[in-house]
Every structure is written in C-alpha cells, then in structure tokens.
Design a protein around this motif. Structure first.
Motif, PDB file in Angstrom:
ATOM      1  N   ALA A 231       0.822  -1.210   0.000  1.00 30.99           N
ATOM      2  CA  ALA A 231       0.000   0.000   0.000  1.00 30.99           C
ATOM      3  C   ALA A 231       0.854   1.258   0.000  1.00 30.99           C
ATOM      4  N   TRP A 232       1.847   1.300   0.879  1.00 27.07           N
ATOM      5  CA  TRP A 232       2.617   2.520   1.058  1.00 27.07           C
ATOM      6  C   TRP A 232       3.588   2.769  -0.099  1.00 27.07           C
ATOM      7  N   SER A 233       4.242   1.723  -0.578  1.00 20.95           N
ATOM      8  CA  SER A 233       5.130   1.924  -1.732  1.00 20.95           C
ATOM      9  C   SER A 233       4.319   2.324  -2.958  1.00 20.95           C
ATOM     10  N   ASN A 234       3.118   1.759  -3.087  1.00 14.40           N
ATOM     11  CA  ASN A 234       2.247   2.139  -4.203  1.00 14.40           C
ATOM     12  C   ASN A 234       1.799   3.590  -4.088  1.00 14.40           C
ATOM     13  N   ASP A 235       1.518   4.046  -2.874  1.00 14.84           N
ATOM     14  CA  ASP A 235       1.125   5.438  -2.672  1.00 14.84           C
ATOM     15  C   ASP A 235       2.244   6.396  -3.069  1.00 14.84           C
ATOM     16  N   ILE A 236       3.481   6.025  -2.735  1.00 17.85           N
ATOM     17  CA  ILE A 236       4.619   6.862  -3.114  1.00 17.85           C
ATOM     18  C   ILE A 236       4.694   6.992  -4.635  1.00 17.85           C
ATOM     19  N   CYS A 237       4.520   5.870  -5.315  1.00 17.87           N
ATOM     20  CA  CYS A 237       4.619   5.882  -6.784  1.00 17.87           C
ATOM     21  C   CYS A 237       3.426   6.561  -7.444  1.00 17.87           C
ATOM     22  N   SER A 238       2.262   6.485  -6.834  1.00 17.56           N
ATOM     23  CA  SER A 238       1.055   7.012  -7.473  1.00 17.56           C
ATOM     24  C   SER A 238       0.759   8.462  -7.088  1.00 17.56           C
ATOM     25  N   TYR A 239       1.491   9.006  -6.118  1.00 17.93           N
ATOM     26  CA  TYR A 239       1.139  10.335  -5.599  1.00 17.93           C
ATOM     27  C   TYR A 239       1.100  11.404  -6.690  1.00 17.93           C
ATOM     28  N   ASN A 240       2.108  11.449  -7.554  1.00 16.25           N
ATOM     29  CA  ASN A 240       2.169  12.520  -8.557  1.00 16.25           C
ATOM     30  C   ASN A 240       0.947  12.488  -9.470  1.00 16.25           C
ATOM     31  N   LYS A 241       0.607  11.310  -9.922  1.00 18.99           N
ATOM     32  CA  LYS A 241      -0.566  11.164 -10.792  1.00 18.99           C
ATOM     33  C   LYS A 241      -1.835  11.596 -10.058  1.00 18.99           C
ATOM     34  N   GLN A 243      -2.156  13.609  -7.330  1.00 20.53           N
ATOM     35  CA  GLN A 243      -2.242  15.031  -6.989  1.00 20.53           C
ATOM     36  C   GLN A 243      -2.584  15.866  -8.213  1.00 20.53           C
ATOM     37  N   SER A 244      -2.154  15.411  -9.389  1.00 22.69           N
ATOM     38  CA  SER A 244      -2.465  16.165 -10.604  1.00 22.69           C
ATOM     39  C   SER A 244      -3.954  16.114 -10.929  1.00 22.69           C
ATOM     40  N   ARG A 245      -4.626  15.057 -10.433  1.00 21.94           N
ATOM     41  CA  ARG A 245      -6.073  14.930 -10.646  1.00 21.94           C
ATOM     42  C   ARG A 245      -6.858  15.481  -9.459  1.00 21.94           C
ATOM     43  N   ASN A 246      -6.153  16.119  -8.514  1.00 19.04           N
ATOM     44  CA  ASN A 246      -6.776  16.607  -7.284  1.00 19.04           C
ATOM     45  C   ASN A 246      -7.438  15.475  -6.521  1.00 19.04           C
ATOM     46  N   ARG A 336      15.347   8.723  -9.369  1.00 18.82           N
ATOM     47  CA  ARG A 336      14.477   8.893  -8.206  1.00 18.82           C
ATOM     48  C   ARG A 336      13.915  10.305  -8.065  1.00 18.82           C
ATOM     49  N   PHE A 337      13.943  11.078  -9.109  1.00 23.17           N
ATOM     50  CA  PHE A 337      13.392  12.428  -9.046  1.00 23.17           C
ATOM     51  C   PHE A 337      12.063  12.490  -9.779  1.00 23.17           C
ATOM     52  N   ILE A 338      11.066  13.093  -9.130  1.00 25.23           N
ATOM     53  CA  ILE A 338       9.736  13.243  -9.704  1.00 25.23           C
ATOM     54  C   ILE A 338       9.439  14.728  -9.878  1.00 25.23           C
ATOM     55  N   LYS A 339       9.180  15.132 -11.090  1.00 21.85           N
ATOM     56  CA  LYS A 339       8.719  16.494 -11.348  1.00 21.85           C
ATOM     57  C   LYS A 339       7.206  16.509 -11.246  1.00 21.85           C
ATOM     58  N   LEU A 340       6.687  17.381 -10.403  1.00 22.85           N
ATOM     59  CA  LEU A 340       5.249  17.411 -10.188  1.00 22.85           C
ATOM     60  C   LEU A 340       4.499  17.795 -11.453  1.00 22.85           C
ATOM     61  N   PRO A 342       1.303  19.346 -13.414  1.00 18.45           N
ATOM     62  CA  PRO A 342       0.364  20.443 -13.094  1.00 18.45           C
ATOM     63  C   PRO A 342      -0.994  19.872 -12.717  1.00 18.45           C
ATOM     64  N   LYS A 343      -1.655  20.560 -11.836  1.00 22.23           N
ATOM     65  CA  LYS A 343      -2.984  20.123 -11.411  1.00 22.23           C
ATOM     66  C   LYS A 343      -4.019  20.451 -12.488  1.00 22.23           C
ATOM     67  N   ARG A 344      -4.912  19.508 -12.693  1.00 25.68           N
ATOM     68  CA  ARG A 344      -6.010  19.758 -13.615  1.00 25.68           C
ATOM     69  C   ARG A 344      -6.978  20.752 -12.992  1.00 25.68           C
ATOM     70  N   PRO A 345      -7.622  21.573 -13.797  1.00 27.63           N
ATOM     71  CA  PRO A 345      -8.618  22.506 -13.240  1.00 27.63           C
ATOM     72  C   PRO A 345      -9.751  21.723 -12.572  1.00 27.63           C
ATOM     73  N   LEU A 346     -10.225  22.242 -11.461  1.00 25.61           N
ATOM     74  CA  LEU A 346     -11.330  21.587 -10.741  1.00 25.61           C
ATOM     75  C   LEU A 346     -12.635  21.761 -11.512  1.00 25.61           C
TER      76      LEU A 346
END
Length: 346
Positions: A231-241, A243-246, A336-340, A342-346
């Motif tokens: 769960a936690w390793s998956n959360d680390i990998c999926s966070y960027n995707k 957060q971009s979808r809010n 190991r670097f992740i560029k954030l 951009p967030k999609r408009p709400l």
C-alpha cells in the motif's frame, strides 16, 4: 541504485516543483522471479477480457501499456499454466473494476459488490447480464475446480472486504472525509486487494492452509506488514498522478502532510521510512515463526515466499508499467526524481 542527486525542487511561488523518491529497492531486496508461462497466457487472458467487456482501441493499447501481465508473472512465478490463466483473468479484471470505481458513486459501488459477491457465493445458479458479474462468475467457476475450501472462503471474504472498502472510499471522497494515519492504514489493508492475492498464493500452489495457521498472530502480522508495504510503496509511486487529478487525499503522503504537518519531501521521506519498517516487521515476525509439523511448515514457507513475491513484484512493476510514470519509469527508477505534474482545473 543511483545516489540522490542535488536537485533544486522549489519554484517561484514557493510550491515544490518536485520531490525525490526514497530508495525503495535498498530495503526490498527479495529476488524478482518471473513465471515462464507468462507470455502466451497473458495475451489470451487480455483478449478474453477485451472481448467480454467490448474493449476497443485506443483503450486496448492503454491497457496493454499497464503491463499487468508483468506484475502477475512476478507475483506468481511458480504457478502452472492453467492456474496462471485464472490468476491473470482475475487480476486483469480487478484492475478494470478498481479504475471503474474511481469515477462512480456509492450506489454503483454497492451494486458492483452485490453482483460480484453473489456470483461467488452461488456461481452455478446466479444469473446476471452485468458484464462484471458474468466475468466474476466465469473466473470463479474455474477457480473452485482446484481451490481448497479454506482458500475459497478466504478468497471470497477478502474480495468482499475489498468491495466494502472501495465503497467507503467512494463515500469518503464524495463527502470530503479526511483520514488519519490509523484509519487510513486500516482502510488500505482491505483496499489494496492484497488479501485476495494472499488467498491466490494458496490457489496457485494448490495448498490449503489450516485455519489455525492463517489466524496465528505471527502469520497475521506478516500479512499486515506485506500489505502495508504494498500500500505505502504504491502510494509513493502514485502520488504525482493522483495530486495532478486533485485526488491525492486518500494517499499516504497527503495523510502525513495533514496529520504530521510535513512538507511534501518530508512526507515522502516519512513514507519511505514506513515502507522500511514494514519490511522489518515482516522479517522480525518471520524469525518467530512456530512450527506446525513438516508438511504444514512446507506450505507456510510457500505462503511466505508468495508474500515476498508480491512485495518485490509490485515494486518493480510500478516503474516498468506506464501506470504511474508513463514512458519515464526507468529514468525515475534510476534517478528517483519526480517532477510534479500540473494540477487539472477543478
């Protein structure tokens, strides 16, 4: 693994521009093994799913880019061809269900649960035109041909827990409910699908663990540790995707930022420490395993090996698949670097 580079991860508005992943591979050192039957089984399984769900291009290409067959091959490396086919059918299907529920309401989630669990409880007499229910019935009617009674009941119960947790998450998202770390961990242990996958370890190996083994505190602690790591390793990998979808509210990193008052990199680092502690819990409990006799101990060893395979298989797949990093998975794995995003408009 490459050492951490000196990246600048701030932007002009003082929001982070990216973050550095923990060195997850240094802690999860279990050998990555691959099922030799994977190639021809995976193609047949994918085509079956596309036919049943009427999937056409470009969705076919998107699904294949996920490389779920690689995950299945590394999570169940010792399964024979016939069992691997059923494992593939199930795991391909559950991925589509998981993605489907992301965009549905509580009634949809409840309806999916009722249909699928009914198909498992009575695969012979249950009738439905719901494609998900028909697929579930098809898979399970083949599953029970060789699955033991204990394994079968654990599989049904685990899948039910998954649907209950998925419904709770849909409801929480709609209501804006915020999890703390304790409640989030409990939810994710059901939501990862690991509990079903643990039962499938028995199925793949044609074993049926005694109830006194499965309910033993040491085995339960090892399963929780493996589940938490996934769960936690998956959360680390999926966070960027996410957060971009809010949509990162139900992610360990977001939970830690809220609960512990951490910045993004601090929460990522803390998440990495939790992953490391999960591996350590797994190994600490392994060292205290009791004995149930030669034959049962052999089966327990298979079960533990299977949990290892799940942890390391999921970790490698997260970077090999396009699910989280698109075409950049190997670069991210190295640097190991992740560029954030951009967030999609709400």
């Amino acid at each position: 693994m490459a050492s951490t580079a000196a990246y600048t991860i701030t932007s002009s508005d003082f929001e982070p521009a990216g973050f550095i992943l923990p060195d997850l591979f240094s802690d999860c050192r279990y050998p990555l093994r691959v099922n030799p039957h994977s190639h021809h089984i995976s193609r047949a399984s994918e085509q079956w799913l596309f036919t049943e769900l009427h999937v056409v291009e470009p969705e076919v290409a998107k699904f294949r880019a996920l490389r779920i067959h690689d995950l299945i091959a590394s999570c169940y490396p010792d399964a024979d061809a016939s069992h691997l086919r059923i494992l593939s059918d199930f795991l391909n299907w559950i991925f589509t269900v998981d993605d489907y529920l992301d965009d549905r309401d509580v009634d949809d989630a409840r309806g999916m649960r009722e249909c699928c669990i009914s198909a498992l409880r009575d695969p012979i007499n249950f009738q439905t035109e719901n494609p998900a229910g028909k697929i579930c019935k098809s898979i399970f009617s083949r599953f029970i041909e060789t699955a033991g009674p204990g394994c079968t009941e654990r599989f049904i119960h685990a899948l039910d827990l998954f649907f209950i947790a998925a419904t709770k998450e849909v409801d929480s998202r709609a209501k804006g409910h915020i999890h703390d770390l304790e409640s989030y961990t409990a939810l994710k242990r059901d939501l990862t699908g690991c509990k079903s996958c643990f039962a499938l370890i028995e199925y793949a190996a044609r074993i049926d663990l005694p109830d006194e083994v499965v309910s033993h505190p040491v085995i339960m602690a090892m399963e929780d540790a493996a589940n938490d790591y996934v769960a936690w390793s998956n959360d680390i990998c999926s966070y960027n995707k996410e957060q971009s979808r809010n949509d990162a509210y139900a992610n360990l990193i977001a939970v830690l930022m809220r609960e512990r008052g951490l910045d993004l990199q601090g929460a990522v680092d803390y998440s990495g420490q939790l992953c490391k502690s999960a591996i350590q819990r797994f190994e600490d409990n392994r060292a205290t395993l009791p004995s149930w006799g030669e034959e049962v101990d052999r089966q327990v060893a298979i079960h533990i090996q299977g949990m290892q395979d799940l942890m390391v298989g999921l970790l490698h797949w997260s970077f090999d698949s396009a699910r989280y990093f698109g075409k950049d998975g190997q670069t991210v794995k190295r640097d190991r670097f992740i560029k954030l995003l951009p967030k999609r408009p709400l």
